[in-house]
Design a protein around this motif. Structure first.
Motif, PDB file in Angstrom:
ATOM      1  N   SER A  17       1.571  16.417   7.148  1.00  0.00           N
ATOM      2  CA  SER A  17       0.762  15.385   6.505  1.00  0.00           C
ATOM      3  C   SER A  17       0.174  15.906   5.200  1.00  0.00           C
ATOM      4  O   SER A  17      -0.023  17.117   5.040  1.00  0.00           O
ATOM      5  CB  SER A  17      -0.385  14.952   7.436  1.00  0.00           C
ATOM      6  OG  SER A  17       0.120  14.417   8.639  1.00  0.00           O
ATOM      7  N   ARG A  67       3.954   5.173   7.949  1.00  0.00           N
ATOM      8  CA  ARG A  67       3.721   6.613   7.754  1.00  0.00           C
ATOM      9  C   ARG A  67       2.681   6.882   6.671  1.00  0.00           C
ATOM     10  O   ARG A  67       1.957   7.866   6.738  1.00  0.00           O
ATOM     11  CB  ARG A  67       5.029   7.308   7.375  1.00  0.00           C
ATOM     12  CG  ARG A  67       6.112   7.200   8.408  1.00  0.00           C
ATOM     13  CD  ARG A  67       7.311   8.078   8.063  1.00  0.00           C
ATOM     14  NE  ARG A  67       7.932   7.701   6.797  1.00  0.00           N
ATOM     15  CZ  ARG A  67       8.068   8.540   5.764  1.00  0.00           C
ATOM     16  NH1 ARG A  67       7.631   9.783   5.854  1.00  0.00           N
ATOM     17  NH2 ARG A  67       8.671   8.128   4.654  1.00  0.00           N
ATOM     18  N   THR A  84       1.816  10.798   6.323  1.00  0.00           N
ATOM     19  CA  THR A  84       2.034  11.484   7.585  1.00  0.00           C
ATOM     20  C   THR A  84       3.520  11.481   7.920  1.00  0.00           C
ATOM     21  O   THR A  84       4.304  10.719   7.326  1.00  0.00           O
ATOM     22  CB  THR A  84       1.250  10.819   8.723  1.00  0.00           C
ATOM     23  OG1 THR A  84       1.729   9.477   8.901  1.00  0.00           O
ATOM     24  CG2 THR A  84      -0.240  10.781   8.414  1.00  0.00           C
ATOM     25  N   ASN A  85       3.891  12.319   8.885  1.00  0.00           N
ATOM     26  CA  ASN A  85       5.291  12.415   9.310  1.00  0.00           C
ATOM     27  C   ASN A  85       6.223  12.504   8.099  1.00  0.00           C
ATOM     28  O   ASN A  85       7.209  11.766   7.999  1.00  0.00           O
ATOM     29  CB  ASN A  85       5.660  11.222  10.183  1.00  0.00           C
ATOM     30  CG  ASN A  85       6.997  11.383  10.866  1.00  0.00           C
ATOM     31  OD1 ASN A  85       7.492  12.507  11.024  1.00  0.00           O
ATOM     32  ND2 ASN A  85       7.601  10.285  11.261  1.00  0.00           N
TER      33      ASN A  85
END
Length: 126
Positions: A17, A67, A84-85
């Protein structure tokens, strides 16, 4: 007129992240349409996420939906992009863009924005 300065880009491993910030100078920033774009080497600049003027609900590109989260703090003249991800395909220079007179339907068009930051590099390794 507004000046934009991005920060927060760095190297991250896949699945990690990262948060980006875009600090704006100038008055009435809340009257601007603001968006994040990104550009990978050899590719065109592509829309990532954006706020229409006076609208608190961001719009996302399909590739980042679920995301990435974009937010703005008008009191601080700052917009954020929480990612994120992260995937290797997210590797790019990320730019903040703003325009005071953008037609809503042109939100995703980089050519329609008058003001740009210098960009911040995000590198996601596999």
């Amino acid at each position: 007129q507004v000046q934009l300065v991005e920060s927060g880009g760095q190297w991250v491993p896949a699945g990690g992240s990262l948060g980006l910030s875009c600090q704006a100078s100038g008055r009435a920033f809340n009257t601007y349409t603001v968006a994040w774009f990104r550009q990978a080497p050899g590719s065109e600049r592509e829309f990532v996420a954006g706020f229409k003027r006076f609208n608190s609900n961001p719009i996302y590109a399909n590739s980042v939906k679920g995301r990435f989260t974009m937010s703005r703090d008008n009191a601080k003249n700052t917009v954020y992009l929480q990612m994120t991800n992260l995937k290797p395909d997210d590797t790019a220079v990320y730019y903040c863009a703003a325009d005071q007179n953008l037609i809503t339907s042109y939100l995703r068009l980089a050519s329609e924005y008058d003001y740009w930051g210098q960009g911040t590099q995000v590198t996601v390794s596999s």
